[in-house]
Design a protein around this motif. Structure first.
Motif, PDB file in Angstrom:
ATOM      1  N   LYS A   1       0.834  -1.211   0.000  1.00 36.29           N
ATOM      2  CA  LYS A   1       0.000   0.000   0.000  1.00 36.29           C
ATOM      3  C   LYS A   1       0.868   1.260   0.000  1.00 36.29           C
ATOM      4  CE  LYS A   1      -2.537  -1.294   3.549  1.00 36.29           C
ATOM      5  NZ  LYS A   1      -3.603  -1.295   4.592  1.00 36.29           N
ATOM      6  N   THR A   2       1.786   1.314  -0.979  1.00 38.49           N
ATOM      7  CA  THR A   2       2.678   2.459  -1.112  1.00 38.49           C
ATOM      8  C   THR A   2       2.727   2.956  -2.549  1.00 38.49           C
ATOM      9  OG1 THR A   2       4.614   1.033  -1.506  1.00 38.49           O
ATOM     10  CG2 THR A   2       4.166   1.706   0.780  1.00 38.49           C
ATOM     11  N   ILE A   3       3.051   4.238  -2.688  1.00 37.45           N
ATOM     12  CA  ILE A   3       3.302   4.865  -3.982  1.00 37.45           C
ATOM     13  C   ILE A   3       4.686   5.503  -3.905  1.00 37.45           C
ATOM     14  CG2 ILE A   3       2.590   6.634  -5.632  1.00 37.45           C
ATOM     15  CD1 ILE A   3      -0.248   6.396  -4.474  1.00 37.45           C
ATOM     16  N   THR A   4       5.545   5.184  -4.865  1.00 40.00           N
ATOM     17  CA  THR A   4       6.891   5.738  -4.889  1.00 40.00           C
ATOM     18  C   THR A   4       7.246   6.176  -6.307  1.00 40.00           C
ATOM     19  OG1 THR A   4       7.853   3.534  -5.228  1.00 40.00           O
ATOM     20  CG2 THR A   4       7.692   4.328  -2.946  1.00 40.00           C
ATOM     21  N   ASP A   5       8.286   7.008  -6.417  1.00 37.74           N
ATOM     22  CA  ASP A   5       8.821   7.363  -7.727  1.00 37.74           C
ATOM     23  C   ASP A   5      10.335   7.467  -7.631  1.00 37.74           C
ATOM     24  OD1 ASP A   5       9.481   9.843  -6.634  1.00 37.74           O
ATOM     25  OD2 ASP A   5       7.949  10.958  -7.739  1.00 37.74           O
ATOM     26  N   ALA A   6      10.967   7.871  -8.721  1.00 33.42           N
ATOM     27  CA  ALA A   6      12.428   7.949  -8.767  1.00 33.42           C
ATOM     28  C   ALA A   6      12.958   9.252  -8.190  1.00 33.42           C
ATOM     29  CB  ALA A   6      12.901   7.801 -10.221  1.00 33.42           C
ATOM     30  N   TYR A   7      12.080  10.096  -7.657  1.00 29.81           N
ATOM     31  CA  TYR A   7      12.484  11.417  -7.165  1.00 29.81           C
ATOM     32  C   TYR A   7      12.215  11.585  -5.670  1.00 29.81           C
ATOM     33  CZ  TYR A   7      12.213  11.962 -12.212  1.00 29.81           C
ATOM     34  OH  TYR A   7      12.365  11.789 -13.562  1.00 29.81           O
ATOM     35  N   GLY A   8      12.148  10.477  -4.951  1.00 31.37           N
ATOM     36  CA  GLY A   8      12.026  10.544  -3.502  1.00 31.37           C
ATOM     37  C   GLY A   8      10.615  10.485  -2.951  1.00 31.37           C
ATOM     38  N   LEU A   9       9.629  10.310  -3.806  1.00 32.36           N
ATOM     39  CA  LEU A   9       8.246  10.236  -3.329  1.00 32.36           C
ATOM     40  C   LEU A   9       8.005   8.935  -2.578  1.00 32.36           C
ATOM     41  CD1 LEU A   9       5.268  11.440  -3.496  1.00 32.36           C
ATOM     42  CD2 LEU A   9       4.977   9.887  -5.441  1.00 32.36           C
ATOM     43  N   HIS A  10       7.304   9.027  -1.472  1.00 35.51           N
ATOM     44  CA  HIS A  10       6.837   7.836  -0.755  1.00 35.51           C
ATOM     45  C   HIS A  10       5.526   8.198  -0.072  1.00 35.51           C
ATOM     46  CE1 HIS A  10       7.316   3.944   1.444  1.00 35.51           C
ATOM     47  NE2 HIS A  10       6.416   4.550   2.211  1.00 35.51           N
ATOM     48  N   ILE A  11       4.454   7.550  -0.512  1.00 36.16           N
ATOM     49  CA  ILE A  11       3.122   7.781   0.059  1.00 36.16           C
ATOM     50  C   ILE A  11       2.537   6.451   0.481  1.00 36.16           C
ATOM     51  CG2 ILE A  11       0.762   8.552  -0.401  1.00 36.16           C
ATOM     52  CD1 ILE A  11       1.863  10.510  -2.447  1.00 36.16           C
ATOM     53  N   ASP A  12       2.043   6.400   1.703  1.00 35.91           N
ATOM     54  CA  ASP A  12       1.266   5.252   2.163  1.00 35.91           C
ATOM     55  C   ASP A  12      -0.214   5.565   1.955  1.00 35.91           C
ATOM     56  OD1 ASP A  12       3.492   3.718   3.236  1.00 35.91           O
ATOM     57  OD2 ASP A  12       3.578   5.224   4.824  1.00 35.91           O
ATOM     58  N   PHE A  13      -0.938   4.638   1.353  1.00 37.93           N
ATOM     59  CA  PHE A  13      -2.362   4.876   1.149  1.00 37.93           C
ATOM     60  C   PHE A  13      -3.182   3.811   1.865  1.00 37.93           C
ATOM     61  CE2 PHE A  13      -1.020   2.266  -2.482  1.00 37.93           C
ATOM     62  CZ  PHE A  13      -2.000   1.297  -2.570  1.00 37.93           C
ATOM     63  N   ASP A  14      -4.410   4.161   2.200  1.00 32.46           N
ATOM     64  CA  ASP A  14      -5.319   3.249   2.894  1.00 32.46           C
ATOM     65  C   ASP A  14      -6.256   2.573   1.903  1.00 32.46           C
ATOM     66  OD1 ASP A  14      -4.354   3.845   5.472  1.00 32.46           O
ATOM     67  OD2 ASP A  14      -5.599   5.644   5.564  1.00 32.46           O
ATOM     68  N   LEU A  15      -6.652   1.366   2.229  1.00 29.59           N
ATOM     69  CA  LEU A  15      -7.610   0.641   1.412  1.00 29.59           C
ATOM     70  C   LEU A  15      -8.246  -0.448   2.257  1.00 29.59           C
ATOM     71  CD1 LEU A  15      -8.730   0.419  -1.500  1.00 29.59           C
ATOM     72  CD2 LEU A  15      -7.027  -1.366  -1.908  1.00 29.59           C
ATOM     73  N   ASP A  16      -9.548  -0.578   2.118  1.00 29.80           N
ATOM     74  CA  ASP A  16     -10.260  -1.647   2.793  1.00 29.80           C
ATOM     75  C   ASP A  16      -9.624  -2.996   2.444  1.00 29.80           C
ATOM     76  OD1 ASP A  16     -12.954  -2.686   4.069  1.00 29.80           O
ATOM     77  OD2 ASP A  16     -12.716  -3.764   2.171  1.00 29.80           O
ATOM     78  N   GLU A  17      -9.363  -3.824   3.472  1.00 31.40           N
ATOM     79  CA  GLU A  17      -8.648  -5.079   3.252  1.00 31.40           C
ATOM     80  C   GLU A  17      -9.419  -6.029   2.339  1.00 31.40           C
ATOM     81  OE1 GLU A  17      -5.651  -7.869   3.348  1.00 31.40           O
ATOM     82  OE2 GLU A  17      -5.666  -5.724   3.822  1.00 31.40           O
ATOM     83  N   HIS A  18     -10.726  -6.053   2.472  1.00 30.36           N
ATOM     84  CA  HIS A  18     -11.532  -6.921   1.619  1.00 30.36           C
ATOM     85  C   HIS A  18     -11.345  -6.554   0.146  1.00 30.36           C
ATOM     86  CE1 HIS A  18     -14.858  -9.520   0.466  1.00 30.36           C
ATOM     87  NE2 HIS A  18     -15.420  -8.513  -0.184  1.00 30.36           N
ATOM     88  N   ARG A  19     -11.367  -5.263  -0.160  1.00 30.60           N
ATOM     89  CA  ARG A  19     -11.185  -4.816  -1.540  1.00 30.60           C
ATOM     90  C   ARG A  19      -9.752  -5.048  -2.008  1.00 30.60           C
ATOM     91  NH1 ARG A  19     -14.836   0.522  -0.471  1.00 30.60           N
ATOM     92  NH2 ARG A  19     -16.739  -0.191  -1.519  1.00 30.60           N
TER      93      ARG A  19
END
Length: 205
Positions: A148-166
């Protein structure tokens, strides 16, 4: 349905709020009975002019976004009618992930049923993604559903939430039918018990 675990892809922007399903797939293209073939009509009235030529002012028509698999947009994405053709068109065009601050509920639910990951981020985080997309030509990000992460080559790091069932729906490549078939043994056993009981009662009469 194809499993979704990680996605490394080019990001394309649609910098508009309240993108409704009629803009995503106009009503005149809803006559098809297949789920495929709708991608060519995605954002049709924005992508093309009255003569059917590419509209150069529309973001997605720029060469730098060719082959994009991640779509970013603004709040209330997928509002309007409940047509499931909207996620069909998005998927058929090549997008596996949509990122926006908020979604219409029916569109959001339909995404999971069609193998698309819709991620909700804050307005500030989405604005940052728009800036990164504009700054870096051919901008790519990595979406990792397992972590559950979003990253890129320029230092981005985002944790995102999502219902576990989905999340499990997408990780395992399941739609509603696939989820039901996971219980095939129990369903078969129930049907056998029910048939035995039904026909046993009939025979005794």
């Amino acid at each position: 349905m194809e499993e979704f675990k990680t996605l490394q892809g080019i990001v394309a922007p649609v910098d508009r709020v309240n993108v409704d399903t009629d803009a995503i797939i106009p009503k005149q293209f809803l006559k098809r009975i297949e789920r495929t073939g709708f991608g060519q009509f995605l954002f049709y009235e924005w992508r093309f002019d009255e003569e059917g030529n590419n509209n150069p002012s529309f973001e997605m028509n720029k060469p730098r976004y060719e082959g994009a698999s991640v779509l970013i947009s603004r709040a209330n994405f997928g509002c309007g009618s409940s047509r499931e053709h909207a996620p069909w068109a998005i998927m058929d065009y090549g997008f596996r992930c949509v990122i926006a601050p908020s979604y219409a509920d029916i569109f959001y639910n339909n995404c999971f049923k069609n193998g698309i990951l819709p991620i909700k981020l804050s307005e500030e985080q989405v604005e940052d993604l728009f800036q990164r997309t504009a700054t870096h030509e051919g901008y790519e990000m990595n979406v990792n559903l397992e972590n559950k992460t979003i990253t890129d080559a320029y230092g981005l790091h985002i944790d995102f939430d999502l219902d576990e069932h989905r999340r499990q729906f997408l990780l395992q490549g399941l739609d509603d039918i696939g989820l039901t078939l996971q219980h095939d043994d129990e369903i078969t056993a129930y049907e056998e018990r029910h048939s035995a009981k039904l026909f046993g009662q009939t025979a005794s009469v």
